[in-house]
Design an enzyme around this catalytic site. Structure first.
Site, mmCIF file in Angstrom:
data_model
loop_
_atom_site.group_PDB
_atom_site.id
_atom_site.type_symbol
_atom_site.label_atom_id
_atom_site.label_comp_id
_atom_site.label_asym_id
_atom_site.label_seq_id
_atom_site.Cartn_x
_atom_site.Cartn_y
_atom_site.Cartn_z
ATOM 1 N N SER A 56 -19.821 28.325 34.515
ATOM 2 C CA SER A 56 -19.643 29.668 33.949
ATOM 3 C C SER A 56 -18.155 29.986 33.921
ATOM 4 O O SER A 56 -17.396 29.519 34.781
ATOM 5 C CB SER A 56 -20.347 30.678 34.848
ATOM 6 N N SER A 57 -17.749 30.831 32.984
ATOM 7 C CA SER A 57 -16.331 31.195 32.915
ATOM 8 C C SER A 57 -15.896 32.032 34.125
ATOM 9 O O SER A 57 -14.701 32.214 34.349
ATOM 10 C CB SER A 57 -16.030 31.955 31.616
ATOM 11 N N LYS A 91 -20.758 27.759 41.633
ATOM 12 C CA LYS A 91 -20.513 26.980 40.414
ATOM 13 C C LYS A 91 -19.285 26.065 40.577
ATOM 14 O O LYS A 91 -19.271 24.946 40.051
ATOM 15 C CB LYS A 91 -20.344 27.909 39.207
ATOM 16 N N HIS A 113 -27.720 40.506 31.653
ATOM 17 C CA HIS A 113 -26.346 40.610 31.162
ATOM 18 C C HIS A 113 -26.256 41.749 30.134
ATOM 19 O O HIS A 113 -27.263 42.300 29.711
ATOM 20 C CB HIS A 113 -25.912 39.292 30.523
HETATM 21 O O1 GFB Z 1 -22.866 40.884 31.026
HETATM 22 P P1 GFB Z 1 -22.354 41.405 32.300
HETATM 23 O O2 GFB Z 1 -23.346 41.880 33.286
HETATM 24 O O3 GFB Z 1 -21.500 40.259 32.951
HETATM 25 O O4 GFB Z 1 -21.370 42.649 32.016
HETATM 26 P P2 GFB Z 1 -19.997 39.878 33.364
HETATM 27 C C1 GFB Z 1 -20.324 42.563 31.116
HETATM 28 C C2 GFB Z 1 -19.683 43.917 30.968
HETATM 29 O O5 GFB Z 1 -20.597 44.782 30.267
HETATM 30 C C3 GFB Z 1 -19.307 44.630 32.258
HETATM 31 C C4 GFB Z 1 -20.668 46.024 30.949
HETATM 32 O O6 GFB Z 1 -18.066 45.298 32.095
HETATM 33 C C5 GFB Z 1 -20.434 45.656 32.410
HETATM 34 O O7 GFB Z 1 -20.066 46.801 33.174
HETATM 35 N N1 GFB Z 1 -21.961 46.662 30.656
HETATM 36 C C6 GFB Z 1 -22.129 47.797 29.917
HETATM 37 C C7 GFB Z 1 -23.174 46.261 31.073
HETATM 38 N N2 GFB Z 1 -23.413 48.145 29.886
HETATM 39 C C8 GFB Z 1 -24.097 47.218 30.584
HETATM 40 C C9 GFB Z 1 -25.475 47.047 30.890
HETATM 41 O O8 GFB Z 1 -26.341 47.842 30.512
HETATM 42 N N3 GFB Z 1 -25.814 45.939 31.615
HETATM 43 C C10 GFB Z 1 -24.883 45.032 32.038
HETATM 44 N N4 GFB Z 1 -25.290 43.951 32.725
HETATM 45 N N5 GFB Z 1 -23.561 45.193 31.784
HETATM 46 C C11 GFB Z 1 -21.366 38.126 34.649
HETATM 47 C C12 GFB Z 1 -21.236 37.523 36.004
HETATM 48 O O9 GFB Z 1 -20.272 38.930 34.554
HETATM 49 O O10 GFB Z 1 -21.258 37.212 33.584
HETATM 50 C C13 GFB Z 1 -21.887 36.227 36.141
HETATM 51 O O11 GFB Z 1 -21.636 38.463 36.967
HETATM 52 C C14 GFB Z 1 -21.747 35.319 34.940
HETATM 53 O O12 GFB Z 1 -21.354 35.600 37.275
HETATM 54 C C15 GFB Z 1 -21.965 36.054 33.640
HETATM 55 O O13 GFB Z 1 -20.496 34.688 34.939
HETATM 56 C C16 GFB Z 1 -21.648 35.213 32.414
HETATM 57 O O14 GFB Z 1 -19.345 39.173 32.228
HETATM 58 O O15 GFB Z 1 -19.247 41.037 33.919
#
Ligand code: GFB
Length: 318
Positions: free
Chosen positions: A106-107, A139, A178
Site C-alpha cells: 500500500s502507498s 506491509k 475507504h
Molecule cells: O479512503 P480513506 O479512508 O483512506 O480516506 P486513507 C481518505 C480521505 O478521505 C481522508 C476522507 O482524508 C478521509 O478523512 N474522507 C471523507 C472519508 N469522507 C470519508 C468517508 O466517508 N469515509 C472515509 N473512509 N474517508 C487509508 C489507510 O488511508 O488508505 C490504509 O488507512 C490504506 O492504511 C488505504 O493505505 C489505501 O487514504 O486516508
C-alpha cells in the site's frame, strides 16, 4: 503465458476478485482457498494447504484492510492479522517450494511527509502517518519478508505497491470503508431519502491517487510476467484529486443535488501521497480506466448488488 496454476490469496476481496477475473479470462487456472478451508492466520493450515496444492505462483491479495477510521480504531487487528498472514503465506510458499510470489502492499508504507511523487527509495526515510502506522508497519514487513527469502533462498518473490483502489466488490460499510465507496453510498442514500446535505469527513483538502482495481489487476499480472527485482515497485494512476473534488465527482455520478458538509472533527490522514510509478510505466504497464468512468462503473456495481452493506473481510489488499 497461460495454463498456469496461480493461487490468488484473498480471492473474495476487491483486489483478489479482480485478479481472478483477469487471470481466468486469460486462461490461467486460479486456485482458491475459502476461509472455511484455510484460515490464513493459522500457520499449520496455510503450510498444509500450500504443500498439498503447490501452485506455480501466488498473487498475495489477502489482507485485513479498511479506511482511515478502521485503521485508527482497530490497530491490533490490523497489525496482528496482516503480520500473521504475511509470515504464514511467504514462509509456507518457500517451504512448499513455490518460486514465484507477488506481495501487495500500500502507498501508506511511505513516510507521511515523503517528497512527492513518492519514489520507491523513500521507504523507511521518515515517520509514518499515525492513523495507519500499524497497517503500514505490517506491509513494510511483507516487503522485507519477500526480500529476505530472495536474499537467503533466491526466491523470486516481488512486492507491488498500489495507491488507493476502488471498484467492484469494494467494502461499502460506512464505518470501515475507504472514502470512495463511502461517498457512493452516502450520496445514493441521501438522494433516495431526499436529504439536504451529505457529510464528508475531514477538511476535503487531502490529495489522493485513485486507481481502478481492474487496472491494478493488469499491473500485478504484468509484474508477475515482467518484473523480478529485489526492490518493491509502485503501481499508481499517476494523477491526484482532492477529497472535495472527489466528493463533487461522485455527487455528479450519483445525481445528488444537495450540499456538502465537511466534518473537521474527523481525521484527514496524510495530506498527500501520490506515487511515482515511472519504473512500472517504463516496463510497459499503464492504467486505462479514467476516474469518471471508473466511478460510474463502481456506482452501477453498487446498485446491481442491492446496495448491500458488506462487512470488512480478511480478503482485500490496498
Ligand atoms: O479512503 P480513506 O479512508 O483512506 O480516506 P486513507 C481518505 C480521505 O478521505 C481522508 C476522507 O482524508 C478521509 O478523512 N474522507 C471523507 C472519508 N469522507 C470519508 C468517508 O466517508 N469515509 C472515509 N473512509 N474517508 C487509508 C489507510 O488511508 O488508505 C490504509 O488507512 C490504506 O492504511 C488505504 O493505505 C489505501 O487514504 O486516508
Amino acid at each position: 503465458m497461460s495454463n498456469r496454476r496461480i493461487w490468488v490469496a484473498g480471492h473474495r476481496g476487491m483486489v483478489g476478485s479482480a485478479l481472478t477475473r483477469y487471470l481466468e479470462a486469460r486462461g490461467d487456472h486460479v486456485l482458491k482457498a475459502d476461509r472455511s478451508v484455510v484460515d490464513l492466520r493459522n500457520q499449520i493450515a496455510v503450510e498444509v494447504w500450500l504443500k498439498q496444492n503447490r501452485p506455480d505462483a501466488i498473487l498475495f491479495a489477502a489482507a485485513k484492510v479498511g479506511g482511515i477510521y478502521a485503521n485508527d480504531t482497530y490497530p491490533a487487528d490490523f497489525i496482528y492479522d496482516n503480520l500473521a498472514i504475511e509470515t504464514n503465506i511467504i514462509h509456507s510458499a518457500h517451504a512448499a517450494d513455490v518460486d514465484r510470489l507477488v506481495f501487495l502492499g500500500s502507498s501508506c508504507i511511505y513516510p507521511k511527509f515523503a517528497p512527492q511523487p513518492i519514489r520507491e527509495d523513500a521507504l523507511l526515510t521518515g515517520p509514518l502517518e499515525p492513523t495507519n502506522e500499524w497497517y503500514a508497519v505490517a506491509k513494510i514487513a511483507g516487503i522485507k519478508l519477500c526480500q529476505a527469502y530472495r536474499k537467503q533462498y533466491n526466491r523470486r518473490y516481488i512486492s507491488v505497491m498500489p495507491c488507493n483502489l476502488y471498484g467492484p466488490n469494494d467494502n461499502f460499510d460506512l464505518q470501515t470503508s475507504h472514502v470512495l465507496p463511502a461517498l457512493i453510498r452516502k450520496f445514493h442514500e441521501a438522494k433516495k431519502m431526499g436529504r439536504s446535505e451529505v457529510v464528508v469527513w475531514g477538511t476535503g483538502t487531502p490529495l489522493r491517487e485513485f486507481l481502478h482495481v481492474d487496472d491494478l489487476a493488469r499491473g500485478v499480472v504484468f509484474c508477475l510476467d515482467n518484473y523480478d527485482g529485489y526492490e518493491h515497485i509502485n503501481c499508481g494512476a499517476g494523477s491526484e484529486i482532492s477529497i472535495r473534488e472527489l466528493a463533487e465527482t461522485v455527487q455528479r455520478a450519483v445525481g445528488y443535488v444537495g450540499r456538502l458538509v465537511f466534518d473537521t472533527a474527523k481525521p484527514d490522514g496524510t495530506p498527500r501521497k501520490i506515487m511515482d510509478s515511472s519504473r512500472l510505466r517504463a516496463l510497459g504497464w499503464a492504467p486505462e480506466i479514467s476516474l469518471e468512468d471508473g466511478i460510474a462503473g463502481a456506482y452501477r456495481w453498487f446498485l446491481a448488488n442491492n446496495e448491500a452493506s458488506r462487512e470488512p473481510e480478511l480478503a482485500t489488499a490496498s
